[in-house]
Design an enzyme around this catalytic site. Sequence first.
Site, PDB file in Angstrom:
ATOM      1  N   ASP A  36       0.835  -1.203   0.000  1.00 40.64           N
ATOM      2  CA  ASP A  36       0.000   0.000   0.000  1.00 40.64           C
ATOM      3  C   ASP A  36       0.870   1.253   0.000  1.00 40.64           C
ATOM      4  OD1 ASP A  36      -2.322   1.495   0.065  1.00 40.64           O
ATOM      5  OD2 ASP A  36      -2.629   1.280   2.216  1.00 40.64           O
ATOM      6  N   GLY A  37       0.326   2.342  -0.570  1.00 37.32           N
ATOM      7  CA  GLY A  37       1.007   3.630  -0.501  1.00 37.32           C
ATOM      8  C   GLY A  37       1.603   4.105  -1.815  1.00 37.32           C
ATOM      9  N   ASN A  38       1.332   3.376  -2.897  1.00 36.15           N
ATOM     10  CA  ASN A  38       1.893   3.795  -4.201  1.00 36.15           C
ATOM     11  C   ASN A  38       1.365   5.168  -4.613  1.00 36.15           C
ATOM     12  OD1 ASN A  38       2.951   1.246  -4.226  1.00 36.15           O
ATOM     13  ND2 ASN A  38       1.641   0.470  -5.862  1.00 36.15           N
ATOM     14  N   TRP A  41       2.872   7.950  -2.528  1.00 37.81           N
ATOM     15  CA  TRP A  41       4.283   8.121  -2.922  1.00 37.81           C
ATOM     16  C   TRP A  41       4.356   9.000  -4.173  1.00 37.81           C
ATOM     17  CZ3 TRP A  41       7.275   7.112  -7.204  1.00 37.81           C
ATOM     18  CH2 TRP A  41       8.663   7.055  -7.027  1.00 37.81           C
ATOM     19  N   ASN A  84     -10.769  -2.743  -6.304  1.00 36.69           N
ATOM     20  CA  ASN A  84      -9.938  -1.770  -7.032  1.00 36.69           C
ATOM     21  C   ASN A  84     -10.505  -1.401  -8.411  1.00 36.69           C
ATOM     22  OD1 ASN A  84      -6.783  -2.977  -5.660  1.00 36.69           O
ATOM     23  ND2 ASN A  84      -8.022  -1.221  -5.035  1.00 36.69           N
ATOM     24  N   TRP A  85     -11.481  -2.159  -8.920  1.00 36.60           N
ATOM     25  CA  TRP A  85     -12.083  -1.810 -10.217  1.00 36.60           C
ATOM     26  C   TRP A  85     -12.761  -0.454 -10.167  1.00 36.60           C
ATOM     27  CZ3 TRP A  85     -10.438  -4.642 -14.087  1.00 36.60           C
ATOM     28  CH2 TRP A  85     -10.132  -5.984 -13.885  1.00 36.60           C
ATOM     29  N   ARG A 210      -5.505  -1.965   8.532  1.00 38.91           N
ATOM     30  CA  ARG A 210      -6.673  -2.669   7.976  1.00 38.91           C
ATOM     31  C   ARG A 210      -6.188  -3.931   7.277  1.00 38.91           C
ATOM     32  NH1 ARG A 210      -8.163   2.624   6.298  1.00 38.91           N
ATOM     33  NH2 ARG A 210      -7.039   2.491   4.330  1.00 38.91           N
TER      34      ARG A 210
HETATM   35  C1  FPP Z   1      -2.096   0.114  -3.262  1.00 42.90           C
HETATM   36  O1  FPP Z   1      -1.564   1.413  -3.169  1.00 42.90           O
HETATM   37  C2  FPP Z   1      -1.497  -0.574  -4.392  1.00 42.90           C
HETATM   38  C3  FPP Z   1      -2.183  -1.120  -5.414  1.00 42.90           C
HETATM   39  C4  FPP Z   1      -3.651  -1.112  -5.508  1.00 42.90           C
HETATM   40  C5  FPP Z   1      -1.477  -1.738  -6.555  1.00 42.90           C
HETATM   41  C6  FPP Z   1      -0.286  -2.581  -6.213  1.00 42.90           C
HETATM   42  C7  FPP Z   1       0.459  -2.796  -7.452  1.00 42.90           C
HETATM   43  C8  FPP Z   1       1.792  -2.738  -7.578  1.00 42.90           C
HETATM   44  C9  FPP Z   1       2.728  -2.606  -6.453  1.00 42.90           C
HETATM   45  C10 FPP Z   1       2.328  -2.802  -8.952  1.00 42.90           C
HETATM   46  C11 FPP Z   1       3.266  -3.896  -9.218  1.00 42.90           C
HETATM   47  C12 FPP Z   1       2.754  -5.219  -8.820  1.00 42.90           C
HETATM   48  C13 FPP Z   1       3.106  -6.347  -9.453  1.00 42.90           C
HETATM   49  C14 FPP Z   1       2.682  -7.655  -8.933  1.00 42.90           C
HETATM   50  C15 FPP Z   1       3.903  -6.336 -10.674  1.00 42.90           C
HETATM   51  P1  FPP Z   1      -2.546   2.653  -3.362  1.00 42.90           P
HETATM   52  O2  FPP Z   1      -2.583   2.988  -4.790  1.00 42.90           O
HETATM   53  O3  FPP Z   1      -3.871   2.346  -2.748  1.00 42.90           O
HETATM   54  O4  FPP Z   1      -1.807   3.773  -2.547  1.00 42.90           O
HETATM   55  P2  FPP Z   1      -2.491   4.966  -1.762  1.00 42.90           P
HETATM   56  O5  FPP Z   1      -3.243   4.380  -0.619  1.00 42.90           O
HETATM   57  O6  FPP Z   1      -1.324   5.790  -1.319  1.00 42.90           O
HETATM   58  O7  FPP Z   1      -3.377   5.705  -2.731  1.00 42.90           O
END
Ligand code: FPP
Length: 262
Positions: A36-38, A41, A84-85, A210
């Site tokens: 989580d956290g992409n 970031w 996530n959809w 969570r």
């Molecule tokens: C949650 O962070 C992350 C995801 C829903 C996607 C995870 C996918 C990857 C790490 C890409 C690479 C994976 C593979 C298997 C190649 P978020 O987007 O909810 O972050 P946020 O809470 O900061 O918005």
Amino acid sequence: MTHDDSTDPSLDLTIDERPVASYDGGVPGHIAIIMDGNGRWASRQDMPRIRGHRAGASSVRAVVEACRYLQMDVLTLYAFSTENWSRPDDEVTGLMTLFDVYIERERERLIGNDIRLQVIGDREGLPATLRDAIEELEAASVEDAEMTLQVAINYGGREELVRATRSIGEAVDAGELDPDAIDESTLEEHLYTAGRPDPDLVVRTSGEMRISNFLLWQMAYSELFVTETLWPDFNEYELVDALREFDDRERRFGQTDQQLDS
Ligand code: FPP
């Protein structure tokens, strides 16, 4: 279990200079990670969210190879949930493309490092090209590989339990299963994770407390480790921190301290 120096030479040897090489504590058989956290970031750097997911894919490679080096049996990564959809279309499309690219780009590294890919989740809901790529790599990576990389895509713990219940109901209806014979192992056999162990340790990045519909059945007795670090910044140092903490935990499985001591 600890790593030793006889690790598969096809692994990236520069790993010997990296933090996992000096870790000599216990290693769980199965770690599952909620990455989580992409998005945060990316926005902290004024970038579109997809750039965070791309950076997250680099953390995936680092962690997969570190786990393999440590001779872990199973690593599970939560990549895309059934919920996530509902994200913006461009993010969903970007993520599907990223999974495609990952499979194509990592194919030889995974096979060369004796890592088997196994995707859990409702694959019928995925784009056909991605589904085909997944199935091709699953078939190409051998069943008796040293490590299983279990990637959850279009996965939801509740959906998995509903699907398992339905399939058990069908078996009862068909006269193949006596309802009185249904026990925990029956349910386990109908999960996406059938035949694979439950996670010993579940890690979540970005500080959220969570479980987000992840492995609801399987994490009944898992230890939890939450770090504030955002997934794209997660690296081997963080992994080693999680392992150290796991190594210090006492797993009681419902028993008392005294029972465990004896
Ligand atoms: C949650 O962070 C992350 C995801 C829903 C996607 C995870 C996918 C990857 C790490 C890409 C690479 C994976 C593979 C298997 C190649 P978020 O987007 O909810 O972050 P946020 O809470 O900061 O918005």
